[in-house]
Each structure stands twice: as structure tokens, then as C-alpha cells.
Design an enzyme around this catalytic site. Structure first.
Site, PDB file in Angstrom:
ATOM      1  N   LYS A  19       0.801  -1.240   0.000  1.00 48.62           N
ATOM      2  CA  LYS A  19       0.000   0.000   0.000  1.00 48.62           C
ATOM      3  C   LYS A  19       0.832   1.289   0.000  1.00 48.62           C
ATOM      4  O   LYS A  19       0.437   2.274  -0.614  1.00 48.62           O
ATOM      5  CB  LYS A  19      -0.926   0.023   1.208  1.00 48.62           C
ATOM      6  CG  LYS A  19      -2.095  -0.933   1.130  1.00 48.62           C
ATOM      7  CD  LYS A  19      -2.953  -0.674   2.343  1.00 48.62           C
ATOM      8  CE  LYS A  19      -4.121  -1.580   2.462  1.00 48.62           C
ATOM      9  NZ  LYS A  19      -5.022  -1.145   3.529  1.00 48.62           N
ATOM     10  N   ASP A  54     -10.574   3.776   2.070  1.00 46.44           N
ATOM     11  CA  ASP A  54     -10.984   3.535   3.461  1.00 46.44           C
ATOM     12  C   ASP A  54     -11.647   4.787   4.037  1.00 46.44           C
ATOM     13  O   ASP A  54     -12.503   4.700   4.908  1.00 46.44           O
ATOM     14  CB  ASP A  54      -9.774   3.163   4.334  1.00 46.44           C
ATOM     15  CG  ASP A  54      -9.318   1.745   4.077  1.00 46.44           C
ATOM     16  OD1 ASP A  54     -10.112   0.946   3.527  1.00 46.44           O
ATOM     17  OD2 ASP A  54      -8.158   1.429   4.409  1.00 46.44           O
TER      18      ASP A  54
END
Ligand code: ATR
Length: 276
Positions: A67, A102
Site C-alpha cells: 500500500k 478507506d
């Protein structure tokens, strides 16, 4: 021409619910396309991204351990940069772009689970100062929450996030959580406490205001002790599965051109997989 495809890039290729979610939406919206898992070792990640379009992909999700690297290799938006990690990649006029969904997963889930949560006034109390907490803080600040108390076992990490996100984030000691509960209209657990195999989160939900909302990012187990206690008290809750489903919406829309909805049938499908 092959139908558009997206993938989840990880190493090891962990068991993920993302294929269930995206393939459900592709089918129900009648879009010819597919979503699959790609196991890519860290030392091959950059070259894999370089070949993403040539491999037939219109975009990708990225998970552990890629990520942070994904953000270095793509043009990150404000959300990805604030979180310091990207989980969704797509092409804009041929340029590989990155975001962190998110943030909208957390906020979108709260919007449907506890409508009006951002108009309740009172304090917001966030527990934990890891990567998940950054996404939560950024989402809360985007929604103009005036003051966020941030508690973390290791206080220095909460203080570092307060420096990064500005004076609306107030670090408090882990030992001060109990006292802060009585003013918290929204309590968010971003720690791993309550997760399967981890110690429980010791919070007395009786201390929260009667109209408080409780959000837990833990999704295994789905009904965490925190959420169960909050529901038993009649409080509104937002769970980790809801966030997981809502964070998938943005990627799908970027890749396949239609904004899908999170419905009960999809939730049941993923819940069955989580609990099997
Ligand atoms: P993520 O990226 O999912 O947020 P992380 O960066 O590993 O994961 O963060 C885990 C969070 O859970 C941290 O806030 C961590 O607190 P520390 O910063 O003090 O490590 C918190 N956490 C994990 N175990 C904990 C425990 N036993 N008690 C309190 N907090 C805990």
C-alpha cells in the site's frame, strides 16, 4: 476486445472478500468484466504496475504489503497522501492514479448506519493511531468535525497524528479514555482490540451518552464485544463489514463507470463468507 478487468494485488495473496463484492456488482449491473486476485512479490510490484494496462487491467486494489509503495509509484490524491497509503489505483488519461477508499468507506458506512451522525454535536473519540486511524481522522476532518479526541496506547503516535492533521485532533492519554466517554457522541475503535485472537477492548458503553454512535473497524468477528454491548444498550452502531463494503464502491465506479450500491443481499453474501 477483452472485457475490462481489475485485480487485487497482494503478497501473499490473502483470502480477500473483494472478488465476491466486485463480481457481485458486475453481475447485478450487467457489466461484462471481472475482478481477480494477483499474487505479486514485493520485488516485482513496480514492474507489475508498469504492465498493469498491458495485462488488461483498468485498475486495481492494493493490499499488504504494497500500500505504501503503491502511493510512491502512482499519482496520489489528498486522501491517499494523508493516509500515507493507497488501496485503489486507476488510470486517468493514461496516468496511474491512487486514492485511499478507506476514508469514504468509513464515512459512507456511518452515513447509512447512523444518518445525521455528523450533526450530533458533542465530542468524537477515536481509539488507535495506526493506518486505519489516519483514514478515519481524514474522513472526519473532511466532514468538518470540529474536535476529535485521539487516544492511543503509545501516546507518541497519537501526538504525531495530531501534528499531521492539525489542531482539531487532540491527543489524550489511554488512561483518560474512560473519562472522555461521557461526552463522546461518536466512538470509533480503530485498534486491533476485539479482533479474533486479540484481547477485548475494555470500554464501558454505559458511560456513553444515550444518543451516541459506536463504530468498530474490526470485521472478524463481525459482532465485536464492543458493538454487541453498544447494541444491547440501544445505541446505533457501524460495523467493520459495512466499512469494507462501502470502501469498495469508489474503486468499482472508477474502473467500470457505474456507481454500485451496498445492499442487503451483498452484505449477506460477504457475511456468510466471513463467518464460514
Ligand atoms: P492499522 O494499520 O490496522 O491501524 P496498526 O498500525 O498496527 O494497524 O495499529 C494498530 C492499533 O491498535 C494501534 O493504535 C495500536 O496501539 P499502539 O500504537 O500503542 O501499538 C493498537 N493496539 C494494538 N494492540 C493493542 C493493545 N493491546 N492495547 C491497546 N492498543 C492496542
Amino acid at each position: 476486445m477483452a472485457p475490462p478487468a481489475a485485480c487485487l494485488i497482494g503478497w501473499p495473496a490473502a483470502h480477500s472478500r473483494s472478488p465476491i463484492i466486485h463480481n457481485y456488482w458486475l453481475k447485478s449491473l450487467g457489466i461484462a468484466g471481472n475482478y481477480r486476485i494477483e499474487a505479486v512479490k514485493p520485488d516485482q510490484f513496480a514492474s507489475f504496475l508498469g504492465e498493469l494496462a498491458a495485462r488488461g487491467y483498468v485498475g486495481a486494489n492494493v493490499t499488504m504489503p504494497h500500500k505504501e509503495r503503491a502511493l510512491e509509484l502512482a499519482r496520489g490524491d489528498a486522501r491517499a497522501r494523508a493516509v500515507g497509503a493507497a488501496n485503489t489505483l486507476w488510470f486517468d488519461s493514461g496516468v496511474l492514479c491512487a486514492t485511499n477508499t478507506d476514508v469514504e468507506g468509513f464515512v459512507g458506512n456511518l452515513d447509512v448506519s447512523a444518518p445525521g451522525w455528523d450533526r450530533a454535536g458533542g465530542d468524537v473519540l477515536v481509539l488507535g493511531a495506526g493506518g486505519a486511524s489516519r483514514a478515519v481522522l481524514f474522513g472526519l476532518l473532511e466532514r468538518d468535525i470540529a474536535k476529535i479526541y485521539l487516544a492511543n496506547r503509545t501516546r507518541g503516535r497519537a501526538e504525531a497524528l495530531a501534528r499531521q492533521f492539525g489542531e482539531r485532533v487532540k491527543p489524550i492519554g489511554w488512561e483518560d479514555v474512560a473519562a472522555a466517554l461521557s461526552r463522546a457522541k461518536l466512538l470509533v475503535n480503530t485498534t486491533s482490540l476485539g479482533m479474533k485472537g486479540q484481547p477485548p477492548l475494555e470500554i464501558d458503553v454505559a458511560a456513553l451518552p444515550a444518543d451516541a454512535v459506536v463504530a468498530d473497524l474490526v470485521s472478524v468477528p463481525l459482532h465485536t464485544p464492543l458493538l454487541s454491548a453498544a447494541r444491547a444498550r440501544g445505541l446505533r452502531t457501524a460495523d467493520g463489514l459495512g466499512m469494507l463494503l462501502h470502501q469498495a464502491v469508489g474503486g468499482f465506479a472508477l474502473w467500470f463507470g457505474k456507481r454500485p450500491t451496498v445492499n442487503a443481499e451483498l452484505r449477506a453474501l460477504v457475511e456468510a463468507d466471513l463467518t464460514k
